[in-house]
Structure formats: structure tokens, C-alpha cells
Design an enzyme around this catalytic site. Structure first.
Site, PDB file in Angstrom:
ATOM      1  N   VAL A   3      95.208 114.395  23.903  1.00  0.00           N
ATOM      2  CA  VAL A   3      95.365 113.082  24.546  1.00  0.00           C
ATOM      3  C   VAL A   3      96.723 112.470  24.198  1.00  0.00           C
ATOM      4  CG1 VAL A   3      94.440 110.745  24.751  1.00  0.00           C
ATOM      5  CG2 VAL A   3      92.869 112.669  24.518  1.00  0.00           C
TER       6      VAL A   3
ATOM      7  N   LYS B 162      72.131 110.108  23.085  1.00  0.00           N
ATOM      8  CA  LYS B 162      72.915 111.063  22.293  1.00  0.00           C
ATOM      9  C   LYS B 162      71.930 112.058  21.686  1.00  0.00           C
ATOM     10  CE  LYS B 162      77.290 111.527  21.005  1.00  0.00           C
ATOM     11  NZ  LYS B 162      78.538 111.208  21.671  1.00  0.00           N
TER      12      LYS B 162
ATOM     13  N   GLY C  99      98.863 111.020  16.101  1.00  0.00           N
ATOM     14  CA  GLY C  99      98.087 112.133  16.632  1.00  0.00           C
ATOM     15  C   GLY C  99      98.553 112.517  18.030  1.00  0.00           C
ATOM     16  N   VAL C 100      99.462 113.510  18.103  1.00  0.00           N
ATOM     17  CA  VAL C 100      99.905 113.963  19.422  1.00  0.00           C
ATOM     18  C   VAL C 100      99.215 115.294  19.749  1.00  0.00           C
ATOM     19  CG1 VAL C 100     102.010 112.755  20.071  1.00  0.00           C
ATOM     20  CG2 VAL C 100     102.137 114.432  18.247  1.00  0.00           C
ATOM     21  N   GLY C 101      97.898 115.180  19.943  1.00  0.00           N
ATOM     22  CA  GLY C 101      97.097 116.335  20.357  1.00  0.00           C
ATOM     23  C   GLY C 101      96.918 116.298  21.861  1.00  0.00           C
TER      24      GLY C 101
HETATM   25  P1  NAD Z   1      93.034 116.730  19.429  1.00  0.00           P
HETATM   26  O1  NAD Z   1      92.288 117.431  18.360  1.00  0.00           O
HETATM   27  O2  NAD Z   1      93.567 117.512  20.574  1.00  0.00           O
HETATM   28  O3  NAD Z   1      94.260 115.907  18.817  1.00  0.00           O
HETATM   29  C1  NAD Z   1      94.176 115.204  17.615  1.00  0.00           C
HETATM   30  C2  NAD Z   1      95.540 115.314  16.951  1.00  0.00           C
HETATM   31  O4  NAD Z   1      95.500 114.542  15.739  1.00  0.00           O
HETATM   32  C3  NAD Z   1      95.930 116.735  16.558  1.00  0.00           C
HETATM   33  O5  NAD Z   1      97.241 117.015  16.981  1.00  0.00           O
HETATM   34  C4  NAD Z   1      95.804 116.735  15.040  1.00  0.00           C
HETATM   35  O6  NAD Z   1      96.732 117.612  14.406  1.00  0.00           O
HETATM   36  C5  NAD Z   1      96.101 115.298  14.707  1.00  0.00           C
HETATM   37  N1  NAD Z   1      95.553 114.870  13.423  1.00  0.00           N
HETATM   38  C6  NAD Z   1      94.398 115.222  12.850  1.00  0.00           C
HETATM   39  N2  NAD Z   1      94.271 114.618  11.664  1.00  0.00           N
HETATM   40  C7  NAD Z   1      95.357 113.868  11.488  1.00  0.00           C
HETATM   41  C8  NAD Z   1      95.796 113.014  10.450  1.00  0.00           C
HETATM   42  N3  NAD Z   1      95.062 112.792   9.359  1.00  0.00           N
HETATM   43  N4  NAD Z   1      96.960 112.391  10.596  1.00  0.00           N
HETATM   44  C9  NAD Z   1      97.727 112.602  11.706  1.00  0.00           C
HETATM   45  N5  NAD Z   1      97.363 113.404  12.706  1.00  0.00           N
HETATM   46  C10 NAD Z   1      96.181 114.034  12.603  1.00  0.00           C
HETATM   47  O7  NAD Z   1      92.033 115.575  19.939  1.00  0.00           O
HETATM   48  P2  NAD Z   1      92.142 114.744  21.282  1.00  0.00           P
HETATM   49  O8  NAD Z   1      91.238 115.357  22.299  1.00  0.00           O
HETATM   50  O9  NAD Z   1      93.549 114.501  21.604  1.00  0.00           O
HETATM   51  O10 NAD Z   1      91.431 113.389  20.840  1.00  0.00           O
HETATM   52  C11 NAD Z   1      92.094 112.460  20.010  1.00  0.00           C
HETATM   53  C12 NAD Z   1      91.140 111.343  19.631  1.00  0.00           C
HETATM   54  O11 NAD Z   1      90.654 110.685  20.795  1.00  0.00           O
HETATM   55  C13 NAD Z   1      89.901 111.804  18.874  1.00  0.00           C
HETATM   56  O12 NAD Z   1      89.536 110.791  17.966  1.00  0.00           O
HETATM   57  C14 NAD Z   1      88.854 111.883  19.953  1.00  0.00           C
HETATM   58  O13 NAD Z   1      87.540 111.724  19.443  1.00  0.00           O
HETATM   59  C15 NAD Z   1      89.228 110.722  20.814  1.00  0.00           C
HETATM   60  N6  NAD Z   1      88.793 110.859  22.207  1.00  0.00           N
HETATM   61  C16 NAD Z   1      89.202 111.913  22.936  1.00  0.00           C
HETATM   62  C17 NAD Z   1      88.775 112.029  24.255  1.00  0.00           C
HETATM   63  C18 NAD Z   1      89.229 113.194  25.099  1.00  0.00           C
HETATM   64  O14 NAD Z   1      89.055 113.131  26.321  1.00  0.00           O
HETATM   65  N7  NAD Z   1      89.812 114.228  24.534  1.00  0.00           N
HETATM   66  C19 NAD Z   1      87.941 111.061  24.833  1.00  0.00           C
HETATM   67  C20 NAD Z   1      87.552 109.955  24.049  1.00  0.00           C
HETATM   68  C21 NAD Z   1      87.982 109.874  22.735  1.00  0.00           C
END
Ligand code: NAD
Length: 349
Positions: free
Chosen positions: A182, A79, A178-180
Site C-alpha cells: 500500500v 470475523k 512502511g512502503v510495502g
Molecule cells: P505490506 O506487508 O506489503 O507492507 C508493510 C511494510 O511495512 C513492509 O514494507 C514492511 O517491511 C514494513 N514494516 C514492517 N514492520 C515495520 C516497522 N517496524 N517499521 C517500519 N516498517 C515496517 O502490507 P500492506 O498490504 O502494504 O499493508 C500495510 C498496512 O495497511 C498493514 O497494517 C495492513 O494491515 C493495513 N491494511 C492493508 C490493506 C491492503 O489492502 N493491503 C487494507 C487495509 C489495511
């Protein structure tokens, strides 16, 4: 560019790089390189002091050793952290200097995106080193979120099969926090299989979209953990399972995409004691690093990646079975299995 190796016990190599002209101060840490070069993202963050950055890069690089080992890719854990504010300090000079720092390790460390680093930044970093992933322009790799969602979905299926004997997710109730990127794709996959959904997010547009597309019920973020569901899927931030929330949990499975879902290590045993099946976060959310690993070794294709992601379910099943047999928490079993993979690699070398 100046470099200074820091003696850190238990780490293969930790180096502090500085380039005053470019404004670079960065630490690259390779924790273990038994299975291959250290691989893991670069984080650009305005750490309050040197020690905070060093602690973070140690913690993260060690985590990558375990994640890569159980992801089944031929890489060790590495890292990098750059001491800078990505909103203010990020310049092409700084990124190029970081690329030179990576390059100077001659392939002991491969870098990739992490927080504070965009795909465009990776292109600049790659102009100074070949030891960097993120070659979407060549038609490989790219946005890992759909892959991660697919892997989490496979993991949830494996957990439901193990815990409930369920063939699929039809009729199962899942709360997604968290419906972002992923979480929304995961919701789609669960919905398509006939699963019921409860969603929570600070972003109201996101929950509204999930309601419209998948008929999801909506709860406040602080209530998601206590939703009356079978599966709780943390897909927002770190630490959603903590001393305050663990007793409110009604779900019998915790399986989601977020990193560091357990706020403290003792939560692993706390879930186990409550009969909750925990899918260790770094195993279930590994699709992104699997994609990066395949890209670096030149074996990336959609088919190969899907096949590798499908193995996440099998790997989790093995963790669940061994945990049940030994009556031990699944997080501890995952760590043990990663150590076994590394020990096997050491013997073979
Ligand atoms: P993203 O930012 O697209 O989605 C995160 C969602 O969580 C957003 O919709 C945001 O509004 C919501 N959020 C933030 N704070 C919040 C809270 N306090 N309460 C409720 N909702 C909240 O991120 P992502 O890419 O979907 O990733 C989600 C998680 O998975 C992160 O922890 C990330 O580190 C982990 N992750 C992602 C990947 C990837 O491929 N994107 C891979 C491994 C791990």
C-alpha cells in the site's frame, strides 16, 4: 463437525466449531447483522489459549461492524479465527472444514482473507461454501492493495483540504512509515501530484526503491513519526501513535493505511488536544472491504469500486467537520456516525 454457541452479550451470534478429524477449532463471531450478514476476514493464528482467540474475534468482529457501516456496504460485522499455525497446521482438510462451518450458518456470515489465509486457501474454503469472497478467478475483486492506496490518497487529499485549505498535495510533505504494497503505491500517487516524500521501512530495498522512483528522503523507522512534515501516514504495523510517540509528532495530519493506528483509545483525544487531524483508520483504509462487499452482492466493477472509494474522501470530510463543530476527536465522531448508520438501518428494517 461439532458446534457450540457461546452466549456473548452484545453479539448476534458467536459459535465455536470443532472437527477433530480435520484438526479444526474455530470461532465465528457475528457482532451486528442489522445492515446485512456479518462480513469480515478469517484469521488463522496459533493463539496461546481459547480465551485469547475469543477476545480477538470479538474485537475484530465489532470493528467490522463499524468499518462496513461507514464503508457504505450492506453488511454487518463478522470475523472468524482458526486456532492453528498457518505455517504448520494448514491443510486442505482444515480449510474445507472451516468452509463447512461458515456454510452451516446459512449466510449469516461471509468470510474473506485475513492474516494467515492466502488466495489459494480461499479457493479451498470456497469449495465448501458459497458464503466466501475472493473470486479473483472470475475477474472481480483481487489484490486490494492498489485500491486501498487509492482510498488513502483520497483521504489524505480530503484531510489536506480541511486542515490547510490545500487544493491538492503539491508541495505538501508526507512521511510514509512502511512502503510495502500500500505505502509504495500511495507514494507514487502523492509523488505524481507533486508532493514531497519522506519514507521509512525496515526493508532497505523498499526505501531505496522509493528514493529512486519518487526522490523520497529516507529516515529510520523510529524517526518517521517525528519527521518535519505536514502529513504522517502510518502504512506498516499497528499502534504507531502511542503515549511515547504522540508528543514527537510534528505533522498536523495523521492519515494512513495501517489498522489500529492508535495504540490505546485515549490517543484519539491526545491527537485532538494537540490540534492534529486524525483520519480514522477504519474509514480511510476501507477500500478492501468495499471491494469485497461489492463482489458479494454481485456489483463489482472497476468503475463502481472507484466511485465508492471516492466517497471515502467525502465521508472523512463529514467526520472532520462534525469533529470541529463539536470540538470532539475524529475517532469518536466516526464511531458515532457508524452507530447512526446502523440505527437508521434498524429503523428501516
Ligand atoms: P505490506 O506487508 O506489503 O507492507 C508493510 C511494510 O511495512 C513492509 O514494507 C514492511 O517491511 C514494513 N514494516 C514492517 N514492520 C515495520 C516497522 N517496524 N517499521 C517500519 N516498517 C515496517 O502490507 P500492506 O498490504 O502494504 O499493508 C500495510 C498496512 O495497511 C498493514 O497494517 C495492513 O494491515 C493495513 N491494511 C492493508 C490493506 C491492503 O489492502 N493491503 C487494507 C487495509 C489495511
Amino acid at each position: 463437525m461439532q458446534s457450540r454457541e457461546l452466549p456473548v452479550e452484545g453479539w448476534r451470534k458467536v459459535v465455536h466449531f470443532t472437527d477433530d478429524a480435520a484438526g479444526l477449532s474455530a470461532i465465528i463471531a457475528v457482532h451486528d447483522a442489522t445492515l446485512g450478514p456479518g462480513c469480515g476476514g478469517c484469521r488463522i493464528f496459533p493463539y496461546p489459549n481459547f480465551e485469547a482467540g475469543l477476545e480477538d474475534v470479538k474485537r475484530l468482529s465489532r470493528g467490522m461492524t463499524y468499518k462496513n457501516a461507514l464503508g457504505g456496504i450492506p453488511f454487518g460485522g463478522g470475523k472468524a479465527v482458526v486456532f492453528a499455525d498457518p505455517a504448520k497446521d494448514k491443510t486442505p482438510e482444515l480449510l474445507r472444514a472451516f468452509g463447512r462451518a461458515v456454510d452451516s450458518l446459512n449466510g449469516l456470515y461471509y468470510t474473506a482473507e485475513d492474516s494467515g489465509v492466502t488466495e489459494d486457501d480461499m479457493a479451498i474454503i470456497r469449495s465448501a461454501t458459497t458464503y466466501a469472497a475472493g473470486m479473483e478467478s472470475k475477474g472481480v475483486g483481487g489484490n486490494p492493495s492498489p485500491f486501498t492506496a487509492y482510498g488513502v490518497w483520497r483521504g489524505i487529499q480530503a484531510a489536506a483540504r480541511f486542515k490547510f485549505g490545500a487544493e491538492n498535495l503539491q508541495g505538501a510533505r508526507t512521511a510514509i512509515l512502511g512502503v510495502g504494497a500500500v505505502g509504495m503505491e500511495l507514494a507514487r500517487l502523492i509523488h505524481e501530484q507533486g508532493g514531497e516524500l519522506i519514507v521509512a521501512d525496515v526493508n532497505e530495498a523498499a526505501t531505496a526503491e522509493a528514493r529512486e522512483r519518487f526522490g523520497a528522503a529516507i529516515v529510520a523507522p523510529e524517526d518517521a513519526v517525528a519527521a518535519d512534515v505536514d502529513i504522517f501516514s502510518p502504512c506498516a504495523l499497528d499502534g504507531s501513535i502511542n503515549a511515547q510517540t504522540v508528543d514527537r509528532l510534528k505533522a498536523k495530519i495523521v492519515a494512513g493505511a495501517a489498522n489500529n493506528q492508535l495504540a490505546t483509545p485515549d490517543m484519539d483525544a491526545a491527537l485532538h488536544a494537540r490540534g492534529v487531524l486524525y483520519a480514522p483508520d477504519y474509514v480511510i483504509n476501507a477500500a478492501g472491504v468495499i471491494s469485497i462487499g461489492l463482489e458479494i452482492i454481485g456489483q463489482w466493477s472497476k468503475e463502481e469500486l472507484s466511485a465508492r472509494i471516492d466517497q471515502i474522501g467525502a465521508r472523512l470530510t463529514e467526520i472532520f467537520e462534525r469533529g470541529a463543530e463539536a470540538d470532539r476527536p475524529t475517532g469518536a465522531i466516526a464511531d458515532l456516525m457508524a452507530q447512526e448508520v446502523i440505527a437508521k438501518g434498524r429503523k428501516a428494517a
